[in-house]
Design a protein around this motif. Structure first.
Motif, PDB file in Angstrom:
ATOM      1  N   VAL A 293      31.865 -51.000 -51.160  1.00  0.00           N
ATOM      2  CA  VAL A 293      30.744 -51.788 -50.184  1.00  0.00           C
ATOM      3  C   VAL A 293      31.568 -53.234 -49.843  1.00  0.00           C
ATOM      4  O   VAL A 293      31.587 -53.775 -48.657  1.00  0.00           O
ATOM      5  CB  VAL A 293      29.488 -52.110 -50.976  1.00  0.00           C
ATOM      6  CG1 VAL A 293      28.632 -52.937 -49.872  1.00  0.00           C
ATOM      7  CG2 VAL A 293      28.779 -50.798 -51.099  1.00  0.00           C
ATOM      8  N   ILE A 294      32.178 -53.844 -50.963  1.00  0.00           N
ATOM      9  CA  ILE A 294      32.680 -54.972 -50.685  1.00  0.00           C
ATOM     10  C   ILE A 294      33.963 -55.203 -50.055  1.00  0.00           C
ATOM     11  O   ILE A 294      34.805 -54.526 -50.233  1.00  0.00           O
ATOM     12  CB  ILE A 294      32.788 -55.583 -52.028  1.00  0.00           C
ATOM     13  CG1 ILE A 294      31.344 -56.125 -52.816  1.00  0.00           C
ATOM     14  CG2 ILE A 294      33.455 -57.099 -52.000  1.00  0.00           C
ATOM     15  CD1 ILE A 294      30.625 -57.266 -51.978  1.00  0.00           C
ATOM     16  N   ASP A 295      33.983 -55.835 -48.866  1.00  0.00           N
ATOM     17  CA  ASP A 295      35.185 -56.409 -48.322  1.00  0.00           C
ATOM     18  C   ASP A 295      35.032 -57.745 -47.344  1.00  0.00           C
ATOM     19  O   ASP A 295      33.806 -58.212 -47.615  1.00  0.00           O
ATOM     20  CB  ASP A 295      35.659 -55.333 -47.200  1.00  0.00           C
ATOM     21  CG  ASP A 295      34.722 -54.978 -45.928  1.00  0.00           C
ATOM     22  OD1 ASP A 295      34.677 -53.998 -45.476  1.00  0.00           O
ATOM     23  OD2 ASP A 295      34.040 -56.375 -45.389  1.00  0.00           O
ATOM     24  N   SER A 296      35.866 -58.312 -47.252  1.00  0.00           N
ATOM     25  CA  SER A 296      35.742 -59.702 -46.527  1.00  0.00           C
ATOM     26  C   SER A 296      34.558 -59.879 -45.422  1.00  0.00           C
ATOM     27  O   SER A 296      33.912 -60.797 -45.491  1.00  0.00           O
ATOM     28  CB  SER A 296      36.860 -60.292 -45.997  1.00  0.00           C
ATOM     29  OG  SER A 296      37.516 -59.494 -45.017  1.00  0.00           O
TER      30      SER A 296
ATOM     31  N   PHE B  20      29.026 -61.425 -57.143  1.00  0.00           N
ATOM     32  CA  PHE B  20      29.144 -60.297 -56.125  1.00  0.00           C
ATOM     33  C   PHE B  20      28.945 -58.889 -56.615  1.00  0.00           C
ATOM     34  O   PHE B  20      29.001 -58.018 -55.793  1.00  0.00           O
ATOM     35  CB  PHE B  20      29.743 -60.488 -55.007  1.00  0.00           C
ATOM     36  CG  PHE B  20      29.504 -61.636 -53.808  1.00  0.00           C
ATOM     37  CD1 PHE B  20      29.808 -62.981 -54.196  1.00  0.00           C
ATOM     38  CD2 PHE B  20      28.979 -61.264 -52.633  1.00  0.00           C
ATOM     39  CE1 PHE B  20      29.231 -63.981 -53.291  1.00  0.00           C
ATOM     40  CE2 PHE B  20      28.483 -62.287 -51.647  1.00  0.00           C
ATOM     41  CZ  PHE B  20      28.851 -63.530 -52.043  1.00  0.00           C
TER      42      PHE B  20
ATOM     43  N   MET C  33      26.588 -63.243 -46.829  1.00  0.00           N
ATOM     44  CA  MET C  33      26.413 -64.887 -47.241  1.00  0.00           C
ATOM     45  C   MET C  33      25.637 -65.471 -45.867  1.00  0.00           C
ATOM     46  O   MET C  33      24.670 -66.165 -46.118  1.00  0.00           O
ATOM     47  CB  MET C  33      27.789 -65.368 -47.301  1.00  0.00           C
ATOM     48  CG  MET C  33      28.519 -65.234 -48.607  1.00  0.00           C
ATOM     49  SD  MET C  33      30.043 -65.723 -48.890  1.00  0.00           S
ATOM     50  CE  MET C  33      29.937 -67.580 -48.368  1.00  0.00           C
ATOM     51  N   ALA C  34      26.238 -65.019 -44.665  1.00  0.00           N
ATOM     52  CA  ALA C  34      25.344 -65.631 -43.558  1.00  0.00           C
ATOM     53  C   ALA C  34      23.647 -65.364 -43.541  1.00  0.00           C
ATOM     54  O   ALA C  34      22.992 -65.880 -43.284  1.00  0.00           O
ATOM     55  CB  ALA C  34      26.285 -65.204 -42.173  1.00  0.00           C
TER      56      ALA C  34
ATOM     57  N   ILE D 184      32.248 -67.423 -54.341  1.00  0.00           N
ATOM     58  CA  ILE D 184      32.417 -66.141 -53.767  1.00  0.00           C
ATOM     59  C   ILE D 184      33.412 -65.696 -54.927  1.00  0.00           C
ATOM     60  O   ILE D 184      34.627 -65.556 -54.938  1.00  0.00           O
ATOM     61  CB  ILE D 184      33.263 -65.998 -52.471  1.00  0.00           C
ATOM     62  CG1 ILE D 184      32.551 -66.887 -51.427  1.00  0.00           C
ATOM     63  CG2 ILE D 184      33.780 -64.853 -51.841  1.00  0.00           C
ATOM     64  CD1 ILE D 184      33.020 -67.251 -50.321  1.00  0.00           C
TER      65      ILE D 184
ATOM     66  N   TYR E 114      25.187 -51.299 -44.253  1.00  0.00           N
ATOM     67  CA  TYR E 114      26.397 -50.728 -44.751  1.00  0.00           C
ATOM     68  C   TYR E 114      26.246 -49.640 -45.802  1.00  0.00           C
ATOM     69  O   TYR E 114      26.121 -49.425 -46.856  1.00  0.00           O
ATOM     70  CB  TYR E 114      27.328 -51.700 -45.852  1.00  0.00           C
ATOM     71  CG  TYR E 114      27.242 -53.211 -44.909  1.00  0.00           C
ATOM     72  CD1 TYR E 114      26.522 -54.422 -45.179  1.00  0.00           C
ATOM     73  CD2 TYR E 114      28.243 -53.192 -43.835  1.00  0.00           C
ATOM     74  CE1 TYR E 114      26.776 -55.223 -44.431  1.00  0.00           C
ATOM     75  CE2 TYR E 114      28.587 -54.267 -43.175  1.00  0.00           C
ATOM     76  CZ  TYR E 114      27.651 -55.388 -43.458  1.00  0.00           C
ATOM     77  OH  TYR E 114      28.017 -56.625 -42.839  1.00  0.00           O
ATOM     78  N   PRO E 115      25.674 -48.566 -45.095  1.00  0.00           N
ATOM     79  CA  PRO E 115      25.004 -47.059 -45.871  1.00  0.00           C
ATOM     80  C   PRO E 115      26.524 -46.639 -46.468  1.00  0.00           C
ATOM     81  O   PRO E 115      27.510 -46.689 -46.050  1.00  0.00           O
ATOM     82  CB  PRO E 115      24.700 -46.209 -44.911  1.00  0.00           C
ATOM     83  CG  PRO E 115      25.235 -46.658 -43.508  1.00  0.00           C
ATOM     84  CD  PRO E 115      25.589 -48.281 -43.655  1.00  0.00           C
TER      85      PRO E 115
ATOM     86  N   VAL F 179      31.943 -58.055 -45.153  1.00  0.00           N
ATOM     87  CA  VAL F 179      30.712 -57.857 -45.697  1.00  0.00           C
ATOM     88  C   VAL F 179      30.303 -58.962 -46.256  1.00  0.00           C
ATOM     89  O   VAL F 179      28.887 -59.337 -46.186  1.00  0.00           O
ATOM     90  CB  VAL F 179      30.758 -56.147 -46.601  1.00  0.00           C
ATOM     91  CG1 VAL F 179      29.334 -56.620 -47.317  1.00  0.00           C
ATOM     92  CG2 VAL F 179      31.120 -55.152 -45.806  1.00  0.00           C
ATOM     93  N   ILE F 180      31.060 -59.574 -47.096  1.00  0.00           N
ATOM     94  CA  ILE F 180      30.836 -60.753 -47.878  1.00  0.00           C
ATOM     95  C   ILE F 180      30.502 -61.869 -46.863  1.00  0.00           C
ATOM     96  O   ILE F 180      29.384 -62.656 -47.095  1.00  0.00           O
ATOM     97  CB  ILE F 180      32.044 -61.281 -48.586  1.00  0.00           C
ATOM     98  CG1 ILE F 180      32.332 -60.073 -49.943  1.00  0.00           C
ATOM     99  CG2 ILE F 180      31.883 -62.655 -49.216  1.00  0.00           C
ATOM    100  CD1 ILE F 180      33.595 -60.393 -50.710  1.00  0.00           C
ATOM    101  N   MET F 181      31.063 -62.117 -45.855  1.00  0.00           N
ATOM    102  CA  MET F 181      30.912 -63.169 -44.785  1.00  0.00           C
ATOM    103  C   MET F 181      29.469 -63.000 -44.438  1.00  0.00           C
ATOM    104  O   MET F 181      28.678 -63.653 -43.992  1.00  0.00           O
ATOM    105  CB  MET F 181      31.934 -63.249 -43.561  1.00  0.00           C
ATOM    106  CG  MET F 181      33.201 -64.027 -44.231  1.00  0.00           C
ATOM    107  SD  MET F 181      33.106 -65.783 -44.738  1.00  0.00           S
ATOM    108  CE  MET F 181      33.282 -65.916 -46.453  1.00  0.00           C
TER     109      MET F 181
ATOM    110  N   PHE G 272      31.716 -53.367 -55.865  1.00  0.00           N
ATOM    111  CA  PHE G 272      33.245 -53.147 -55.709  1.00  0.00           C
ATOM    112  C   PHE G 272      33.494 -51.584 -55.912  1.00  0.00           C
ATOM    113  O   PHE G 272      34.244 -50.953 -55.129  1.00  0.00           O
ATOM    114  CB  PHE G 272      34.056 -53.806 -56.953  1.00  0.00           C
ATOM    115  CG  PHE G 272      34.063 -55.346 -56.566  1.00  0.00           C
ATOM    116  CD1 PHE G 272      32.823 -56.125 -57.083  1.00  0.00           C
ATOM    117  CD2 PHE G 272      35.072 -55.971 -55.688  1.00  0.00           C
ATOM    118  CE1 PHE G 272      32.835 -57.558 -56.597  1.00  0.00           C
ATOM    119  CE2 PHE G 272      34.844 -57.451 -55.649  1.00  0.00           C
ATOM    120  CZ  PHE G 272      33.576 -58.074 -56.293  1.00  0.00           C
TER     121      PHE G 272
END
Lengths: 85, 299
Positions: free
Chosen positions: A36-39, A67, A46-47, A62, A19-20, A41-43, A32
């Motif tokens: 960088v943070i969106d749903s 985060f 986490m994976a 979450i 995620y450059p 990216v978070i998922m 934030f």
């Protein structure tokens, strides 16, 4: 290097490669504010963390407190690893 | 496993309440054609951006624009109940709950469609936490090779395709009980999609797809936010703007109604603080005054 620094460097490398952003993500970068943070990216993050460090996230993990920066994420991972141990 | 026939009311909308134009579409729309109307507009995201920056300092769950969009659609459905309908065959039926569907992208490139019930009665944080729980659960299920999807994929293609067509056909023509396997085909009038993911191109034009279900015939899609030049009080200003697309179906509503529905969404999304809890603001509150000022399209 401490475990914290090693882990932080691994996560920073992962985020910067997948995620450059216009400016490089650092350990204390507000993820934030940097956008960088969106749903997705978070998922994805986490994976990756669950598979790489063999921990399990709860939905309650979450939170912005966990985060907001890479440093805070590393603290969460350490906490999870201790709980598993 | 099986629930009641809710959230549908048992009787079809009386024909005298259905405009003749809509009846014309109902009776003459041949199978496979598309009476869709798409209304594209823009949303000033200043309110949402500031709200999220402030709220993500204290909230228990990470908030994104998505739960704000879900609740906005729920409130708009409450105000415009003509949109809270679906078709069975050639007749329209009203829902008596305010639910939405939203797609969730899974790690294995599959897509799940999730039913969110009573979306107008949940706060942003409740919606966010429930969605994180749902996404976590779906993600773990998708990673298991012996889950429902894995078994379905093992079937011969002609069998699985026949099952897909049958599910759609049954859902479109029979008032069957809602269960976990058909909830996303029976439970809500609208698919809500937030496409503001990172590295997405600006969304300047969008025509949402619709598969054969006559349930979620309304679609609301919000694109990514970009700095744009807009006119405010006669002056050019730079604001964070996202484009919003509302697809309605002329068998249920017309362009005038869709335009008003879209405007209601713009107002709510422009002032997330005022709409966080039950009662919407009155006509003279800052949200509606700002909406009136921002009626001009971006430069």
């Amino acid at each position: 290097m401490t475990d914290h620094q090693i882990l932080a460097d691994e996560l920073i490398c992962y985020l910067n490669s997948h995620y450059p952003q216009e400016t490089e993500i650092l350990a204390a970068t507000d993820l934030f504010a940097a956008g960088v943070i969106d749903s997705l990216v978070i998922m994805d993050l986490m994976a990756h963390i669950e598979a790489r460090y063999e921990i399990d996230f709860n939905p309650e993990d979450i939170s912005p407190a966990n985060f907001r920066t890479v440093d805070q994420l590393v603290e969460l991972i350490h906490h999870k690893q201790l709980a598993v141990a | 496993m099986f629930g009641p026939t809710r959230p549908m009311k048992p009787d079809a909308v009386p024909l005298q309440d259905v405009p003749l134009t809509n009846q014309l579409y109902l009776q003459t729309t041949p199978r496979g054609s598309d009476p869709s109307i798409v209304w594209g507009t823009s949303v000033d995201m200043t309110g949402i951006t500031e709200f999220l920056a402030e709220r993500n300092r204290t909230s228990q769950a990470i908030l994104t624009p998505a739960p704000i969009l879900y609740r906005a659609v729920g409130l708009a459905l409450r105000k415009f109940p003509d949109f809270n309908r679906r078709l069975f065959g050639k007749r329209a039926y009203e829902f008596d709950e305010i639910n939405i569907l939203t797609p969730v992208r899974l790690p294995n490139r599959e897509m799940a469609v999730v039913l969110v019930r009573d979306v107008d009665q949940q706060s942003y944080e409740e919606l966010a936490l429930n969605m994180w729980r749902t996404q976590q659960s779906l993600r773990k299920q998708a990673s298991q090779p012996e889950g429902t999807e894995g078994l379905f994929r093992r079937l011969p293609a002609f069998v699985s395709h026949a099952i897909m067509r049958s599910m759609i056909w049954m859902s479109n023509n029979f008032l069957l009980p809602m269960n976990t396997y058909n909830a996303n085909l029976r439970g809500a009038p609208v698919l809500v999609n937030y496409l503001g993911f990172s590295h997405a191109a600006p969304l300047t034009s969008f025509k949402p797809s619709r598969f054969g279900s006559t349930c979620s015939m309304l679609n609301v899609t919000l694109g990514p936010t970009n700095e744009s030049a807009v006119v405010v009080d006669g002056q050019v200003a730079v604001r964070p703007i996202a484009n919003l697309f509302v697809r309605g179906d002329h068998r249920l509503v017309d362009a005038h109604q869709i335009g008003r529905f879209a405007q209601e969404l713009r107002i709510i999304l422009g002032d997330p603080v005022s709409y966080e809890r039950s009662l919407p603001p009155t006509a003279t509150t800052p949200a509606r005054v700002l909406a009136a000022q921002l009626e001009k399209c971006p430069v």
